[in-house]
Design an enzyme around this catalytic site. Structure first.
Site, PDB file in Angstrom:
ATOM      1  N   THR A  42     -22.304 -18.957  -3.750  1.00 30.59           N
ATOM      2  CA  THR A  42     -22.826 -20.089  -4.523  1.00 30.59           C
ATOM      3  C   THR A  42     -24.279 -19.837  -4.907  1.00 30.59           C
ATOM      4  OG1 THR A  42     -21.402 -21.561  -3.245  1.00 30.59           O
ATOM      5  CG2 THR A  42     -23.221 -22.590  -4.419  1.00 30.59           C
ATOM      6  N   GLY A 184     -30.107 -36.876  -5.175  1.00 27.79           N
ATOM      7  CA  GLY A 184     -30.491 -35.910  -4.133  1.00 27.79           C
ATOM      8  C   GLY A 184     -31.055 -34.657  -4.775  1.00 27.79           C
ATOM      9  N   ILE A 186     -29.753 -31.708  -5.909  1.00 26.08           N
ATOM     10  CA  ILE A 186     -29.173 -31.200  -7.154  1.00 26.08           C
ATOM     11  C   ILE A 186     -29.480 -32.164  -8.298  1.00 26.08           C
ATOM     12  CG2 ILE A 186     -26.978 -30.729  -8.362  1.00 26.08           C
ATOM     13  CD1 ILE A 186     -25.900 -29.518  -5.862  1.00 26.08           C
ATOM     14  N   GLU A 189     -33.167 -31.832  -9.467  1.00 31.96           N
ATOM     15  CA  GLU A 189     -33.479 -30.521 -10.079  1.00 31.96           C
ATOM     16  C   GLU A 189     -32.836 -30.418 -11.467  1.00 31.96           C
ATOM     17  OE1 GLU A 189     -32.636 -27.131  -7.564  1.00 31.96           O
ATOM     18  OE2 GLU A 189     -34.152 -27.698  -6.089  1.00 31.96           O
ATOM     19  N   VAL A 239     -21.863 -46.551  -8.145  1.00 32.81           N
ATOM     20  CA  VAL A 239     -20.910 -46.121  -9.176  1.00 32.81           C
ATOM     21  C   VAL A 239     -19.509 -46.560  -8.754  1.00 32.81           C
ATOM     22  CG1 VAL A 239     -19.818 -44.099 -10.231  1.00 32.81           C
ATOM     23  CG2 VAL A 239     -22.304 -44.181  -9.968  1.00 32.81           C
ATOM     24  N   ASP A 314     -22.955 -22.954   5.097  1.00 38.15           N
ATOM     25  CA  ASP A 314     -22.528 -24.283   4.655  1.00 38.15           C
ATOM     26  C   ASP A 314     -21.241 -24.743   5.323  1.00 38.15           C
ATOM     27  OD1 ASP A 314     -24.670 -24.245   2.930  1.00 38.15           O
ATOM     28  OD2 ASP A 314     -23.510 -24.532   1.097  1.00 38.15           O
ATOM     29  N   HIS A 446     -60.459 -19.806  -1.764  1.00 38.35           N
ATOM     30  CA  HIS A 446     -60.830 -20.869  -2.696  1.00 38.35           C
ATOM     31  C   HIS A 446     -60.873 -20.312  -4.103  1.00 38.35           C
ATOM     32  CE1 HIS A 446     -62.785 -24.423  -4.277  1.00 38.35           C
ATOM     33  NE2 HIS A 446     -63.684 -23.641  -4.857  1.00 38.35           N
TER      34      HIS A 446
HETATM   35  P1  FAD Z   1     -21.784 -19.550  -0.223  1.00 43.31           P
HETATM   36  O1  FAD Z   1     -23.040 -19.095  -0.850  1.00 43.31           O
HETATM   37  O2  FAD Z   1     -21.120 -20.742  -0.786  1.00 43.31           O
HETATM   38  O3  FAD Z   1     -20.783 -18.311  -0.244  1.00 43.31           O
HETATM   39  C1  FAD Z   1     -19.480 -18.429   0.190  1.00 43.31           C
HETATM   40  C2  FAD Z   1     -18.651 -17.342  -0.454  1.00 43.31           C
HETATM   41  O4  FAD Z   1     -17.395 -17.274   0.197  1.00 43.31           O
HETATM   42  C3  FAD Z   1     -18.342 -17.596  -1.932  1.00 43.31           C
HETATM   43  O5  FAD Z   1     -18.707 -16.477  -2.703  1.00 43.31           O
HETATM   44  C4  FAD Z   1     -16.826 -17.816  -1.960  1.00 43.31           C
HETATM   45  O6  FAD Z   1     -16.216 -17.328  -3.138  1.00 43.31           O
HETATM   46  C5  FAD Z   1     -16.393 -17.003  -0.760  1.00 43.31           C
HETATM   47  N1  FAD Z   1     -15.102 -17.422  -0.205  1.00 43.31           N
HETATM   48  C6  FAD Z   1     -14.707 -18.678   0.123  1.00 43.31           C
HETATM   49  N2  FAD Z   1     -13.476 -18.654   0.685  1.00 43.31           N
HETATM   50  C7  FAD Z   1     -13.091 -17.359   0.699  1.00 43.31           C
HETATM   51  C8  FAD Z   1     -11.934 -16.689   1.168  1.00 43.31           C
HETATM   52  N3  FAD Z   1     -10.930 -17.343   1.761  1.00 43.31           N
HETATM   53  N4  FAD Z   1     -11.864 -15.351   1.007  1.00 43.31           N
HETATM   54  C9  FAD Z   1     -12.869 -14.667   0.426  1.00 43.31           C
HETATM   55  N5  FAD Z   1     -14.003 -15.247  -0.005  1.00 43.31           N
HETATM   56  C10 FAD Z   1     -14.119 -16.569   0.132  1.00 43.31           C
HETATM   57  N6  FAD Z   1     -30.165 -23.637  -1.184  1.00 43.31           N
HETATM   58  C11 FAD Z   1     -31.446 -23.274  -0.979  1.00 43.31           C
HETATM   59  O7  FAD Z   1     -31.809 -22.952   0.162  1.00 43.31           O
HETATM   60  N7  FAD Z   1     -32.345 -23.244  -2.000  1.00 43.31           N
HETATM   61  C12 FAD Z   1     -32.012 -23.608  -3.247  1.00 43.31           C
HETATM   62  O8  FAD Z   1     -32.851 -23.563  -4.155  1.00 43.31           O
HETATM   63  C13 FAD Z   1     -30.681 -24.010  -3.500  1.00 43.31           C
HETATM   64  N8  FAD Z   1     -30.310 -24.372  -4.743  1.00 43.31           N
HETATM   65  C14 FAD Z   1     -29.005 -24.733  -4.960  1.00 43.31           C
HETATM   66  C15 FAD Z   1     -28.647 -25.144  -6.240  1.00 43.31           C
HETATM   67  C16 FAD Z   1     -27.355 -25.545  -6.502  1.00 43.31           C
HETATM   68  C17 FAD Z   1     -26.966 -25.975  -7.899  1.00 43.31           C
HETATM   69  C18 FAD Z   1     -26.381 -25.492  -5.462  1.00 43.31           C
HETATM   70  C19 FAD Z   1     -24.950 -25.877  -5.738  1.00 43.31           C
HETATM   71  C20 FAD Z   1     -26.732 -25.093  -4.189  1.00 43.31           C
HETATM   72  C21 FAD Z   1     -28.048 -24.722  -3.918  1.00 43.31           C
HETATM   73  N9  FAD Z   1     -28.469 -24.352  -2.650  1.00 43.31           N
HETATM   74  C22 FAD Z   1     -29.770 -24.003  -2.425  1.00 43.31           C
HETATM   75  C23 FAD Z   1     -27.529 -24.311  -1.517  1.00 43.31           C
HETATM   76  C24 FAD Z   1     -27.066 -22.862  -1.278  1.00 43.31           C
HETATM   77  O9  FAD Z   1     -26.475 -22.354  -2.451  1.00 43.31           O
HETATM   78  C25 FAD Z   1     -26.075 -22.808  -0.124  1.00 43.31           C
HETATM   79  O10 FAD Z   1     -26.628 -23.441   1.008  1.00 43.31           O
HETATM   80  C26 FAD Z   1     -25.738 -21.366   0.232  1.00 43.31           C
HETATM   81  O11 FAD Z   1     -25.188 -20.683  -0.865  1.00 43.31           O
HETATM   82  C27 FAD Z   1     -24.752 -21.312   1.404  1.00 43.31           C
HETATM   83  O12 FAD Z   1     -24.464 -19.978   1.701  1.00 43.31           O
HETATM   84  P2  FAD Z   1     -23.096 -19.545   2.391  1.00 43.31           P
HETATM   85  O13 FAD Z   1     -23.215 -18.083   2.623  1.00 43.31           O
HETATM   86  O14 FAD Z   1     -22.812 -20.430   3.540  1.00 43.31           O
HETATM   87  O15 FAD Z   1     -21.962 -19.856   1.330  1.00 43.31           O
HETATM   88  P1  NAD Z   2     -27.564 -34.376  -1.485  1.00 45.09           P
HETATM   89  O1  NAD Z   2     -26.942 -34.767  -0.215  1.00 45.09           O
HETATM   90  O2  NAD Z   2     -28.895 -33.743  -1.503  1.00 45.09           O
HETATM   91  O3  NAD Z   2     -27.699 -35.662  -2.429  1.00 45.09           O
HETATM   92  C1  NAD Z   2     -26.617 -36.479  -2.746  1.00 45.09           C
HETATM   93  C2  NAD Z   2     -27.189 -37.801  -3.241  1.00 45.09           C
HETATM   94  O4  NAD Z   2     -26.127 -38.546  -3.776  1.00 45.09           O
HETATM   95  C3  NAD Z   2     -27.842 -38.641  -2.130  1.00 45.09           C
HETATM   96  O5  NAD Z   2     -29.095 -39.077  -2.544  1.00 45.09           O
HETATM   97  C4  NAD Z   2     -26.867 -39.784  -1.952  1.00 45.09           C
HETATM   98  O6  NAD Z   2     -27.489 -40.987  -1.542  1.00 45.09           O
HETATM   99  C5  NAD Z   2     -26.290 -39.896  -3.353  1.00 45.09           C
HETATM  100  N1  NAD Z   2     -24.985 -40.534  -3.418  1.00 45.09           N
HETATM  101  C6  NAD Z   2     -23.935 -40.392  -2.561  1.00 45.09           C
HETATM  102  N2  NAD Z   2     -22.913 -41.166  -2.959  1.00 45.09           N
HETATM  103  C7  NAD Z   2     -23.308 -41.797  -4.082  1.00 45.09           C
HETATM  104  C8  NAD Z   2     -22.701 -42.733  -4.961  1.00 45.09           C
HETATM  105  N3  NAD Z   2     -21.475 -43.184  -4.731  1.00 45.09           N
HETATM  106  N4  NAD Z   2     -23.399 -43.157  -6.029  1.00 45.09           N
HETATM  107  C9  NAD Z   2     -24.656 -42.710  -6.264  1.00 45.09           C
HETATM  108  N5  NAD Z   2     -25.281 -41.847  -5.450  1.00 45.09           N
HETATM  109  C10 NAD Z   2     -24.628 -41.382  -4.384  1.00 45.09           C
HETATM  110  O7  NAD Z   2     -26.462 -33.471  -2.221  1.00 45.09           O
HETATM  111  P2  NAD Z   2     -26.559 -32.633  -3.563  1.00 45.09           P
HETATM  112  O8  NAD Z   2     -27.763 -32.998  -4.342  1.00 45.09           O
HETATM  113  O9  NAD Z   2     -25.211 -32.759  -4.194  1.00 45.09           O
HETATM  114  O10 NAD Z   2     -26.729 -31.174  -3.009  1.00 45.09           O
HETATM  115  C11 NAD Z   2     -25.706 -30.576  -2.192  1.00 45.09           C
HETATM  116  C12 NAD Z   2     -26.292 -29.593  -1.238  1.00 45.09           C
HETATM  117  O11 NAD Z   2     -26.820 -28.479  -1.938  1.00 45.09           O
HETATM  118  C13 NAD Z   2     -27.394 -30.201  -0.434  1.00 45.09           C
HETATM  119  O12 NAD Z   2     -27.028 -30.153   0.909  1.00 45.09           O
HETATM  120  C14 NAD Z   2     -28.585 -29.352  -0.679  1.00 45.09           C
HETATM  121  O13 NAD Z   2     -29.226 -28.986   0.509  1.00 45.09           O
HETATM  122  C15 NAD Z   2     -28.067 -28.123  -1.392  1.00 45.09           C
HETATM  123  N6  NAD Z   2     -29.024 -27.819  -2.453  1.00 45.09           N
HETATM  124  C16 NAD Z   2     -30.269 -27.394  -2.092  1.00 45.09           C
HETATM  125  C17 NAD Z   2     -31.212 -27.152  -3.055  1.00 45.09           C
HETATM  126  C18 NAD Z   2     -32.570 -26.702  -2.645  1.00 45.09           C
HETATM  127  O14 NAD Z   2     -32.735 -26.302  -1.507  1.00 45.09           O
HETATM  128  N7  NAD Z   2     -33.559 -26.742  -3.516  1.00 45.09           N
HETATM  129  C19 NAD Z   2     -30.922 -27.343  -4.392  1.00 45.09           C
HETATM  130  C20 NAD Z   2     -29.662 -27.801  -4.719  1.00 45.09           C
HETATM  131  C21 NAD Z   2     -28.722 -28.020  -3.739  1.00 45.09           C
END
Ligand code: FAD
Ligand code: NAD
Length: 468
Positions: A42, A184, A186, A189, A239, A314, A446
């Site tokens: 991801t 939250g 996402i 951002e 919602v 995750d 500074h």
């Molecule tokens: P993942 O990165 O989700 O990787 C899991 C992998 O397992 C995937 O490639 C999937 O295809 C594979 N997989 C699943 N099941 C199987 C299977 N059965 N066989 C083979 N492969 C499989 N976190 C931050 O710290 N900073 C950020 O700025 C940030 N920004 C984000 C922005 C967005 C839009 C999103 C959605 C998330 C963001 N996150 C951020 C969260 C971050 O992406 C996740 O916390 C992180 O990727 C988790 O890593 P992971 O290795 O646990 O799993």
């Molecule tokens: P989040 O948990 O950060 O935020 C979800 C938000 O949705 C909360 O504020 C919650 O109150 C709200 N919500 C829940 N139900 C609702 C409803 N019915 N109506 C309206 N609002 C509602 O989750 P996210 O923003 O989807 O992000 C998912 C995960 O991805 C997070 O755990 C985050 O740590 C990770 N992520 C991290 C980064 C980063 O580190 N910069 C960036 C993107 C995502």
């Protein structure tokens, strides 16, 4: 033997690839199994990296539009966004990173098996891709399969008009309007990405604050900054449903007064959290227990109830962050190696990549109050920072929470320019129990954004700030 390994990581996100590299460094025969054709999970493909690429591009655009004139840079009215190139550059950044991972796998002699991993039992895994199937054997497995977007009752994600972050990062044309359910990480951002380029964005958040799990003052300050970007923010709003209208999406909600309303936009982005992803893994065949919330159950060594199978990132409890997954991947490799690694879960920084950025480590004021812990606050605004004035980034503040008795640092909360980088110093300080006094007695270059920390530590220790 070809398909026999010491450790197999299932999933190639930050948890999987960092753990695989560490296990290989420790001398094990290692494989990674990934269902997609690119590595990185991801984070690299549809999360951290593409989101940051789009955030950076749109911040440049926004600055060109809103701030260049004040700097004396005149575009003579010629400013346009090439949306196709905007998305193409992001794709290029992703492929630089995925190629880097292929290189790292080769360098560390890690075999990559592309296909869906499914347990046959606790020592055998099938890997299926199209018609091809292989059976791998391993002494240890590490489940690193990550998470997928969640939804709420009444909202069905169709990936066309009602989309997740994944689709929102690869749109083919700039949307005129977008509703975002969830204020939250996402939500805020991606609201920033689109509002900066002129999309009309409405955030609907259920609680009474943006980024509600972080220190409340951060959410309040971020609200003000996002309103300046013309983002409409509906707090305390519930919602009820969302519908695909063909060329648009509509959302039915109850606002904070309990009044029902309907809003319509080109897209509705659902950002209400993510849930653990274990589809297709056949965890029951290996006898692995789950938690009630769908996460894989692990003990404090990240070991499942089946002794040779671990899980990280995750898919297990804790914050869903790439650096947490990475730390856990490495941790497990070292545990398997008989070492005694350590992760301080209280000191995993959380960052939000809006502008100003938001960054936090340790306890929030709300947590300290709830626990009855005494604390002193040191707060310094960026409007008083010479560096921030030079770059016109005066929104925000640094807030440090310090124990009055010994000056122990309990929490640091920043909203301001480059907060994501500024927080690192406080993480080191807290991990090594450096006191607030130590923090203001060291030298800060500074002018820097990090100087605001020095002043906050001075104030929390009872001395006045020295910057203007
Ligand atoms: P993942 O990165 O989700 O990787 C899991 C992998 O397992 C995937 O490639 C999937 O295809 C594979 N997989 C699943 N099941 C199987 C299977 N059965 N066989 C083979 N492969 C499989 N976190 C931050 O710290 N900073 C950020 O700025 C940030 N920004 C984000 C922005 C967005 C839009 C999103 C959605 C998330 C963001 N996150 C951020 C969260 C971050 O992406 C996740 O916390 C992180 O990727 C988790 O890593 P992971 O290795 O646990 O799993
Ligand atoms: P989040 O948990 O950060 O935020 C979800 C938000 O949705 C909360 O504020 C919650 O109150 C709200 N919500 C829940 N139900 C609702 C409803 N019915 N109506 C309206 N609002 C509602 O989750 P996210 O923003 O989807 O992000 C998912 C995960 O991805 C997070 O755990 C985050 O740590 C990770 N992520 C991290 C980064 C980063 O580190 N910069 C960036 C993107 C995502």
């Amino acid at each position: 033997m070809e398909n026999q390994y010491d450790v197999i990581f299932i999933g190639s996100g930050p948890g999987g690839y960092s753990g695989a590299i560490r296990a290989s460094q420790l001398g094990y025969k290692v494989a990674i199994v990934e269902k997609y054709t690119t590595l990185g999970g991801t984070c690299t493909n549809v999360g951290c990296i593409p989101a940051k690429a789009l955030l950076d591009s749109t911040e440049h655009y926004h600055q060109a539009k809103e701030q260049f004139k004040t700097h004396g840079i005149n575009l003579n009215g010629e400013l346009a966004l090439d949306f196709t190139q905007f998305i193409r550059r992001k794709a290029g950044v992703i492929s630089q990173n995925t190629s880097g991972l292929i290189y790292l796998m080769k360098k560390n002699k890690i075999d990559v098996h592309q296909g869906l991993g499914s347990f046959l039992d606790s020592t055998h895994l099938t890997v299926s891709s199209g018609d091809k199937q292989a059976i791998l054997t391993s002494k240890y497995f590490v489940i690193a399969t990550g998470s997928k977007p969640s939804s709420i009752p009444g909202v069905i994600i169709d990936k066309k008009r009602i989309i997740t972050s994944t689709e929102s990062l690869s749109l083919t044309a700039q949307p005129k309007s977008m509703i975002i359910i969830g204020g939250g990480v996402i939500g805020v951002e991606l609201a920033s990405v689109y509002a900066r380029i002129g999309t009309e964005v409405t955030i609907i958040e259920y609680t009474d604050s943006l980024i509600p799990t972080m220190d409340r003052e951060l959410g309040k300050a971020l609200y003000k900054s996002l309103v300046k970007l013309n983002i409409k923010i509906l707090l305390s709003s519930k919602v009820q449903s969302a519908s695909n209208l063909g060329e648009a999406a509509s959302v039915k909600l109850l606002d904070k007064t309990g009044k029902e309303g309907i809003i319509t936009a080109e897209y509705c982005l659902v950002a209400v959290g993510r849930s653990a992803y274990t589809d297709g893994l056949n965890l029951d065949k290996a006898g692995i227990q789950m938690e009630k919330n769908g996460k894989v159950f692990v003990n404090n060594q990240l070991q499942t109830n089946v002794s040779n199978i671990y899980a990280v990132g995750d898919v297990v409890h804790g914050p869903m962050l790439a650096h947490k997954a990475e730390d856990e991947g490495t941790f497990v490799a070292e545990v398997i190696n008989g070492q005694k690694p350590h992760i301080n879960y209280n000191l995993i920084p959380g960052v939000v990549y809006t502008w100003p950025e938001v960054a936090s480590v340790g306890a929030t004021e709300e947590q300290l109050r709830a626990q009855g812990v005494e604390y002193r606050t040191g707060k310094f605004p960026y409007s008083a920072s010479a560096r921030a004035r030079a770059s016109m980034d005066t929104d925000g503040f640094v807030k440090v929470l310090v124990s009055p008795k010994y000056g122990e640092i309990l929490g640091v909360h920043i909203i301001g320019p480059r907060a994501a980088d500024v927080i690192a110093q406080s993480v080191v300080a807290m991990e090594h129990e450096v006191t607030a006094k130590d923090m203001f007695r060291i030298s800060y270059a500074h002018p820097t954004y990090s100087e605001a920390l020095k002043d906050a530590y001075l104030i929390a220790s009872g001395q006045g700030a020295i910057n203007i």
